[in-house]
Design an enzyme around this catalytic site. Structure first.
Site, mmCIF file in Angstrom:
data_model
loop_
_atom_site.group_PDB
_atom_site.id
_atom_site.type_symbol
_atom_site.label_atom_id
_atom_site.label_comp_id
_atom_site.label_asym_id
_atom_site.label_seq_id
_atom_site.Cartn_x
_atom_site.Cartn_y
_atom_site.Cartn_z
ATOM 1 C CD GLU A 38 -8.782 8.096 0.133
ATOM 2 O OE1 GLU A 38 -7.822 7.307 0.133
ATOM 3 O OE2 GLU A 38 -9.375 8.459 1.159
ATOM 4 N NE ARG A 263 0.566 -1.198 -5.165
ATOM 5 C CZ ARG A 263 -0.215 -0.120 -5.074
ATOM 6 N NH1 ARG A 263 0.136 0.992 -5.653
ATOM 7 N NH2 ARG A 263 -1.338 -0.157 -4.397
ATOM 8 C CE LYS A 273 -2.423 8.289 -3.013
ATOM 9 N NZ LYS A 273 -3.891 8.311 -2.893
#
Length: 561
Positions: A38, A263, A273
């Site tokens: 994104e 992850r 983030k």
RNA sequence: UGCCCGAUAGUGUAAUGGUAGCACCCCGGUUUUUGGUACCGUUAGUCUAGGUUCGAGUCCUAGUCGGGUAACCA
């Protein structure tokens, strides 16, 4: 089967699935993957693993990997991020060719498909507010309740949905939901939202839309549209897979297989983030590309070579186990790469003056040095030598123990690429601080060896005081001393766990050949570590970033109480 | 509290049901004009309890521990 030189070539579980699919002829033996960020922030080391996996798997199987921007939420997205993400992927060494896509390019198709689901009685327009939806959804141990709007007629839904698109309603006033099961044990299936109303400018579609598809509704369909065969994502989407499958099956379109892996977590390294953003906005770092940041741009500015990052990603393994990889592994590959490629140079980070009393006052000479002992083709350079030198403070010690192989009064060491040097006297200032060493050198040891066969235990580096150049050297340490970065004990702000000395600036003396060094180029400062020229560098002021220190087999002597 | 997923040396990762291996870290040694590199070596492991089997890290059951998950975010 029995390959002659059969290495124990281990394939991870994802590659195993893909290999099986290829041999069974699924997808006509084709492999199409995608990396779908994104555009709402900068890429970090965690993304690097996903990039390496997706592009790597495609390349290994004569397939392609798409770069797709998952730009379905105009509130947070921006072209600035699109640019930086493309930069980072390219820097990592991957090429999407012509396969650049945007989820926003599919808005029209997604809309048509939503209409199709409405017609099939599988989606409805809901008037419940945000809070009401949450309440109706229930909880883990609480049954969900059907929305009172769940049984609207197809005609009414069609009409309402068209008017949603036309902009007749305010943000949040209505939503389009999939009609699945309000009592599913999987929350994702309790009538998930497909569209929300957002009167918001989109960085690509501008103002043509005021309804935007949610992740689940956009992602699988985008995969399907692009002919993705294997949609690889991280573990937190495991619970979304039933929904992913439900959408493509309800639509009867190509069904990519979603596969989840763990992850990447690295010790002392943050990959949230949100927290990364706080570091930047709070001024705790100089920006997204601060050399201490785990962003790709930070790693790059720090001097980590792309091949080292790739090697690291390849060696962390692909599993469903949620572990924590040690930073030491990354540093291993960084040193390994730089050792082969970085030119050597002499730099004194904590200068201590040495006066060679038996060296003529007004003379100097050039000494030769190998640019890289690992690479014969790297050539040789010259560096000036004279009566006054700088050496590292740490290379001298009064009352040194036996195991101290460096300089001390009465002991001899070798000056790298020059002569043997013996310390005769220590000069101190009024405060008792050592300010100068009076030494003598042996001109007979020019080749680094003594004609009489005497040996020295240590070799130290130096620069000529008269010829040395000043440089700012930024020494970095981890942002978080705790292995699990960003976690704080209860009641403590995680920002308080920041390492207060993650950046230490040194005024160094470096050899003159470094003048004009190109921004981004890497050097090994001998016996110290790897450093790269920072973008803050200019013609008359050199600035270096420490990339990583050299491994040190030397243990400083026990401090005496 | 429900559901989903996972568990092999300190760390990460292998092993068609058949000798538990590799890498990093740590420690030690050899070489060395970088206490670097290279090379060699040491230490150390199948979460627990049952079951199936000639044989279980692997299959089954239960438990323990860890992670994810209840946005009109992705």
């Amino acid at each position: 089967m029995n390959t002659p030189e059969s290495e124990p070539e281990h394939v991870d579980f994802i590659r195993k699935i893909i290999n099986d699919d290829i041999s069974s002829g699924k997808n006509d033996g084709k492999v199409v993957t995608r990396f779908p960020p994104e555009p709402n922030g900068y890429l970090h080391i965690g993304h690097a693993k996903s990039i390496c996996l997706n592009f790597g798997i495609a390349a290994e199987n004569n397939g392609v990997c798409h770069l797709r921007f998952d730009d379905t939420n105009p509130e947070k997205e921006d072209t600035e991020y699109v640019e930086s993400i493309m930069d980072d992927v390219r820097w990592l060494g991957f090429d999407w060719g012509s396969n650049l896509f945007y989820a926003s390019d599919y808005f029209e198709q997604l809309y048509d498909w939503a209409v199709q689901l409405i017609k099939a009685g599988k989606a409805y327009v809901c008037d419940l507010t945000f809070d009401e939806v949450r309440e109706y959804r229930g909880g883990w141990n609480k049954e969900g309740k059907d929305s009172p709007y769940r049984d609207r007629s197809v005609e009414e839904n069609l009409d309402l949905f068209a008017r949603m698109r036309a902009g007749e309603f305010k943000d949040g006033e209505k939503s389009l939901r999939a009609k699945i099961d309000m009592n599913s044990s999987n929350m994702n299936l309790r009538d998930p939202a497909m569209y929300r109303i957002r009167h918001q400018h989109h960085h690509r579609t501008g103002d043509t839309w005021c309804i935007y598809p949610n992740y689940d509704w956009a992602h699988g369909q985008s995969d399907s549209l692009e002919g993705i065969t294997h949609s690889i994502c991280t573990l937190e989407f495991e619970d979304h897979r039933p929904l992913y499958d439900w959408y493509v099956e309800s639509l009867g379109i190509h069904h990519p297989q979603q596969i989840e892996f763990a992850r990447l977590n690295v010790t002392h390294t943050l990959t949230s983030k949100r927290k990364l953003l706080q570091l930047v906005e709070g001024g705790h770092v100089s920006g997204w590309d601060d050399p201490r940041m785990p962003t790709i741009s930070g790693l790059r500015r720090r001097g980590y070579p792309a091949d080292a990052v790739r090697d690291f990603c390849a060696h962390t393994g692909v599993t469903k186990f949620n572990g924590m990889t040690e930073l030491a592994l990354l540093e291993l590959y960084v040193r390994g790469s730089l050792n082969k490629t970085a030119s050597r140079a002499m730099a004194i980070l904590d200068p201590l003056k040495v006066v060679i009393e038996n060296y003529p006052d007004d003379e100097s000479e050039m000494r030769q040095a190998h640019n890289n002992p690992e690479d014969e083709n790297a050539g040789i350079r010259e560096m000036p030598f004279g009566r006054e030198l700088y050496i590292e403070r740490a290379d001298f010690m009064e009352d040194a123990p036996k195991k101290f192989f460096r300089l001390t009064v009465g002991r001899e060491v070798r000056l790298k690429n020059a002569f043997f040097l013996k310390c005769n006297e220590v000069i101190k200032d009024d405060a008792g601080e050592i300010i100068e060493l009076r030494c003598t050198y042996d001109p007979e040891t020019s080749g680094g060896k003594a004609p009489d066969g005497r040996k020295v235990k240590g070799t130290i580096h130096w620069v000529s005081a008269k010829h040395a150049v000043d440089a700012e050297v930024r020494m970095y340490d981890v942002l978080f001393p705790e292995e699990k970065a960003g976690s704080a004990p209860e009641g403590v702000d995680w920002l308080e766990t920041l390492n207060p000395s993650s950046l230490i600036v040194k005024n160094a003396k470096v050899e003159p050949s470094l003048v004009g060094a190109e921004v981004g180029s890497s050097y090994q400062f001998e016996r110290t570590g790897y450093f790269c020229v920072d973008k803050d560098s200019s013609v008359d002021s050199l600035v270096f970033n420490q990339t990583v220190g050299l491994k040190s087999g030397y243990k400083p002597p026990e401090k005496k109480a």
